[in-house]
Design an enzyme around this catalytic site. Sequence first.
Site, mmCIF file in Angstrom:
data_model
loop_
_atom_site.group_PDB
_atom_site.id
_atom_site.type_symbol
_atom_site.label_atom_id
_atom_site.label_comp_id
_atom_site.label_asym_id
_atom_site.label_seq_id
_atom_site.Cartn_x
_atom_site.Cartn_y
_atom_site.Cartn_z
ATOM 1 N N PHE A 114 0.958 -1.100 -0.200
ATOM 2 C CA PHE A 114 -0.130 -0.126 0.172
ATOM 3 C C PHE A 114 0.906 1.227 -0.162
ATOM 4 O O PHE A 114 0.959 2.205 -1.037
ATOM 5 C CB PHE A 114 -1.011 -0.082 1.243
ATOM 6 C CG PHE A 114 -1.617 1.118 1.732
ATOM 7 C CD1 PHE A 114 -2.197 1.923 0.583
ATOM 8 C CD2 PHE A 114 -1.720 1.730 2.993
ATOM 9 C CE1 PHE A 114 -2.904 3.160 1.020
ATOM 10 C CE2 PHE A 114 -2.304 2.641 3.350
ATOM 11 C CZ PHE A 114 -3.159 3.407 2.320
ATOM 12 N N ASP A 138 9.902 -6.561 -3.566
ATOM 13 C CA ASP A 138 8.815 -7.215 -2.687
ATOM 14 C C ASP A 138 8.756 -8.697 -2.872
ATOM 15 O O ASP A 138 9.169 -9.242 -4.074
ATOM 16 C CB ASP A 138 7.419 -6.632 -3.372
ATOM 17 C CG ASP A 138 6.433 -6.541 -2.239
ATOM 18 O OD1 ASP A 138 6.219 -7.522 -1.698
ATOM 19 O OD2 ASP A 138 5.964 -5.443 -1.983
ATOM 20 N N VAL A 194 13.290 -9.636 1.270
ATOM 21 C CA VAL A 194 14.567 -8.735 1.716
ATOM 22 C C VAL A 194 15.319 -9.039 2.829
ATOM 23 O O VAL A 194 16.103 -8.339 3.446
ATOM 24 C CB VAL A 194 14.181 -7.021 2.044
ATOM 25 C CG1 VAL A 194 13.528 -6.586 0.945
ATOM 26 C CG2 VAL A 194 12.924 -7.018 3.062
ATOM 27 N N LYS A 250 11.096 -11.132 11.329
ATOM 28 C CA LYS A 250 12.358 -11.297 10.396
ATOM 29 C C LYS A 250 12.542 -9.855 9.509
ATOM 30 O O LYS A 250 13.631 -9.419 9.434
ATOM 31 C CB LYS A 250 12.351 -12.393 9.521
ATOM 32 C CG LYS A 250 12.662 -13.636 10.345
ATOM 33 C CD LYS A 250 12.432 -14.812 9.331
ATOM 34 C CE LYS A 250 13.565 -14.977 8.454
ATOM 35 N NZ LYS A 250 13.317 -16.354 7.605
ATOM 36 N N GLY A 282 22.645 -2.465 5.188
ATOM 37 C CA GLY A 282 23.950 -2.905 4.496
ATOM 38 C C GLY A 282 24.004 -2.225 3.099
ATOM 39 O O GLY A 282 25.116 -1.941 2.711
ATOM 40 N N TYR A 329 5.380 -7.122 15.975
ATOM 41 C CA TYR A 329 5.241 -5.880 15.155
ATOM 42 C C TYR A 329 5.977 -4.892 15.772
ATOM 43 O O TYR A 329 7.090 -4.295 15.313
ATOM 44 C CB TYR A 329 3.995 -5.472 14.639
ATOM 45 C CG TYR A 329 3.895 -4.436 13.619
ATOM 46 C CD1 TYR A 329 4.628 -4.509 12.300
ATOM 47 C CD2 TYR A 329 3.478 -3.198 14.030
ATOM 48 C CE1 TYR A 329 4.530 -3.552 11.525
ATOM 49 C CE2 TYR A 329 3.223 -1.975 13.288
ATOM 50 C CZ TYR A 329 3.799 -2.169 11.760
ATOM 51 O OH TYR A 329 3.648 -1.243 10.995
ATOM 52 N N TYR A 338 23.825 2.119 12.731
ATOM 53 C CA TYR A 338 24.371 2.189 11.435
ATOM 54 C C TYR A 338 24.799 3.506 11.388
ATOM 55 O O TYR A 338 25.655 3.817 10.747
ATOM 56 C CB TYR A 338 23.511 1.805 10.146
ATOM 57 C CG TYR A 338 23.782 0.403 9.882
ATOM 58 C CD1 TYR A 338 23.729 -0.696 10.809
ATOM 59 C CD2 TYR A 338 24.342 0.062 8.750
ATOM 60 C CE1 TYR A 338 23.984 -1.729 10.490
ATOM 61 C CE2 TYR A 338 24.764 -1.314 8.426
ATOM 62 C CZ TYR A 338 24.712 -2.240 9.277
ATOM 63 O OH TYR A 338 24.874 -3.412 8.842
#
Length: 328
Positions: free
Chosen positions: A30, A50, A76, A110, A121, A164, A178
């Site tokens: 969405f 995706d 991903v 995940k 990364g 979530y 990062y």
Amino acid sequence: MKSKPKSHRAPKQRSQTHKPVSVVTGAAGFLGSHLTDLLLKHGHQVIGIDNFVTGSVDNISHLAGNPDFKFLQQDVTEFLYLPGPVDYVWHFASPASPVDYLELPIQTLKVGSLGTHKALGLAREKKARFLVASTSEIYGDPAVHPQTEEYWGNVNTIGPRGCYDEAKRFAEAMTMAYNREHGVETRIVRIFNTYGPRMRLRDGRVVPAFIGQALSNKPITVFGDGSQTRSFCFVSDLIEGIYRLMMSGYDLPVNIGNPHELTMLEFAREIIAATGSRSKVIFKPLPQDDPKQRKPDITKARKLLKWQPAVPLAKGLESTIKYFRTRV
Ligand code: UDP
């Protein structure tokens, strides 16, 4: 909290003739698909990724044949290899409705953890700027109202929404790591309830649920006594705010959402009126850990991004209802 990135690169301009290259994870979702449309409008080349777990090819089919859009079907959480330069990474992949992440708790954890790591990364490797789609869910069932970015939240780690909420909290922590350790330019947007065309009719969220029920004159299922509140932002407003955040120089979290707050019972009545439906409201049990209230404080977005929502609920609902009419 003050962040101290090791290095702060100025926004890159690799060459005057080169179109900026954006990678969008969750591009068939969405929000990812609306973001992709906006980036293409701004002259970006977009690489969409995706795995269609909750995304749909229908959301990107209008881009087939567009020379500025490439699509990669990939999870991903696996290593991301892309040849060529990348300027911006927008990490939007994740199940995002309570029903979806209840069904997919491990994939949700995940993609928020491993997926964010892989996307960061990639940004590091390409010296690209990175934005993570975080969420108002990191505030849990909030004790501070409206929610400011300084509030640390009230989350049940082991409850049904924990997969979530904690994945997104981890994603924010990883993003800041990062930023601080590797000097990656990062942005964190905390997205509040958003609605609009391309939501899935049966994703379980309140907007498609109520509109679907109203359009078929079925009972509107209000959970609990309907006194819990939410604040709904139309998708075009949200995406504009997110675009401005990416292009800004600010690396701490920013709430993007519409502060217009209403109870779920008020919202049910609004939907019945907007659709002209004969539906009646019925009450169902409140799901566990359902936040009692939610409303963004958008002072930061107003000041830093000169952004505020422009689409009133009635207007946004009109186009959303029109979209769902073709799908019930
Ligand atoms: N809700 C409802 N009826 C439904 C679906 C949701 O009353 O059929 C309520 C839900 O309990 C919550 C609010 O609507 O209080 C928003 O739920 P949603 O699933 O859209 O997302 P959330 O904001 O909870 O992440």
